[in-house]
Scaffold this active site. Sequence first.
Site, short mmCIF file in Angstrom:
data_model
loop_
_atom_site.label_atom_id
_atom_site.label_comp_id
_atom_site.label_asym_id
_atom_site.label_seq_id
_atom_site.Cartn_x
_atom_site.Cartn_y
_atom_site.Cartn_z
N CYS A 21 77.13 223.04 32.67
CA CYS A 21 76.37 221.86 33.10
C CYS A 21 76.77 220.61 32.34
CB CYS A 21 74.88 222.12 32.96
SG CYS A 21 74.40 222.51 31.27
N HIS A 54 65.55 223.46 34.02
CA HIS A 54 66.38 222.30 34.42
C HIS A 54 66.72 222.47 35.90
CE1 HIS A 54 68.75 218.82 34.13
NE2 HIS A 54 69.78 219.24 33.42
N GLN A 88 69.54 220.44 37.92
CA GLN A 88 70.91 220.86 37.57
C GLN A 88 71.31 222.08 38.41
OE1 GLN A 88 73.24 219.74 34.92
NE2 GLN A 88 74.52 220.99 36.23
N ARG A 140 75.85 216.16 40.87
CA ARG A 140 74.48 215.81 40.47
C ARG A 140 74.02 214.59 41.27
NH1 ARG A 140 72.69 217.10 35.38
NH2 ARG A 140 70.73 216.29 36.20
N ASP A 183 76.41 227.36 28.89
CA ASP A 183 75.76 226.13 28.42
C ASP A 183 75.87 226.12 26.90
OD1 ASP A 183 74.19 223.84 28.26
OD2 ASP A 183 72.29 224.87 28.62
N ARG A 228 62.21 213.54 31.62
CA ARG A 228 62.93 214.51 30.78
C ARG A 228 62.21 214.56 29.45
NH1 ARG A 228 69.29 215.18 29.35
NH2 ARG A 228 69.13 216.22 31.36
N1 NVA Z 1 70.37 223.52 27.50
C1 NVA Z 1 70.80 222.16 27.31
C2 NVA Z 1 71.11 221.52 28.63
C3 NVA Z 1 71.65 220.12 28.52
C4 NVA Z 1 71.89 219.52 29.86
C5 NVA Z 1 69.73 221.38 26.57
O1 NVA Z 1 68.54 221.55 26.90
O2 NVA Z 1 70.07 220.61 25.67
N1 CP Z 2 73.77 218.33 32.45
C1 CP Z 2 72.91 217.35 32.09
O1 CP Z 2 71.71 217.35 32.41
O2 CP Z 2 73.50 216.36 31.38
P1 CP Z 2 72.77 215.18 30.61
O3 CP Z 2 72.05 215.77 29.43
O4 CP Z 2 73.90 214.27 30.19
O5 CP Z 2 71.81 214.49 31.53
#
Ligand code: NVA
Ligand code: CP
Length: 299
Positions: A257, A130, A133, A285, A218, A103
């Site tokens: 999400c 993502h 997800q 998930r 989101d 990540r």
């Molecule tokens: N769009 C959000 C998703 C978090 C799971 C981010 O990238 O922070």
């Molecule tokens: N939805 C998601 O990816 O959550 P986290 O940022 O907690 O991993």
Amino acid sequence: MKKDFLTLQDFNKEEIVSFLDRTQELKHMRKEGIAHYPLKGKTLGMIFNKPSTRTRISFEVGMFDLGGHSLFLSSDQLQLKRGESLQDSARVLSRYLDGILIRTFDHDDVEELARHATVPVINGLTDLNHPVQVLSDLFTIREKRGHLDNLKVAYVGDGNNLTYSWIIAASILDFQLAVSSPPDFQTVRPRGINNTHLLEFIEDPLEGVRGADVIYTDVWVSMGQEESDQKIMSLQKYQINKQLVEAAKEDALVMHCLPAHRGEEITSEILDGTQSVVFDQAENRLHTQKSILEKLLSD
Ligand code: NVA
Ligand code: CP
């Protein structure tokens, strides 16, 4: 040959459906307490350059459930932080690990890592995409509705990595997707995917959710982005609230999400309401990612 999971575009429709089918079996087996250890002796390294609750924990528990082991690798603690190249890191990590989850911010970094790793690399979120997800969310929709055919998903809110992944998912699985984001906050458009009768960009969210089976949102400020008053102002009318939910189909699913900013992109009334499936989404998930781990790490 190793197979990576960097984007849903790495898979065709049939392969995506087979992940969903396997997820259903793995979910059933876990609920029944049926032991299944195909990854005995295998280790997944998990590099996190951004915070995570769901992704980290579900991958870690997923590896454990499948008989394998996982290593949490905070990027602060790796020599990557001191300038060791992604190329060298990928080559070294591949000597120890059977798979790498990452990540991070820049999607190009994930591609670079995958190019040099000799073990499968899984994208656990980038600024662009993502995919794990959205694969899991497809499972949740199918679980609730029994199928994915002839469904309309309405994405409402900031155009971000989730929006990008939804556009890709719709292009592979042929469901209808309406994206409603303010003009200044549209997502990057995936290359080679054009507007069709199945993919529409509809600025007005009330229009976008009309006839929708699923309303998806989101956060308005993603990890690594600067919060700006102008952005928050532009997104006000994109909040998922009672009025917006009532404009969709009567039994539309409400999805997020998570993590959510209650009172911002979604009201608590809706997040905790009868149409919300957000906690099933979070649970799924785990089951979905087990299907990915099983496929990529045991082949
Ligand atoms: N769009 C959000 C998703 C978090 C799971 C981010 O990238 O922070
Ligand atoms: N939805 C998601 O990816 O959550 P986290 O940022 O907690 O991993």
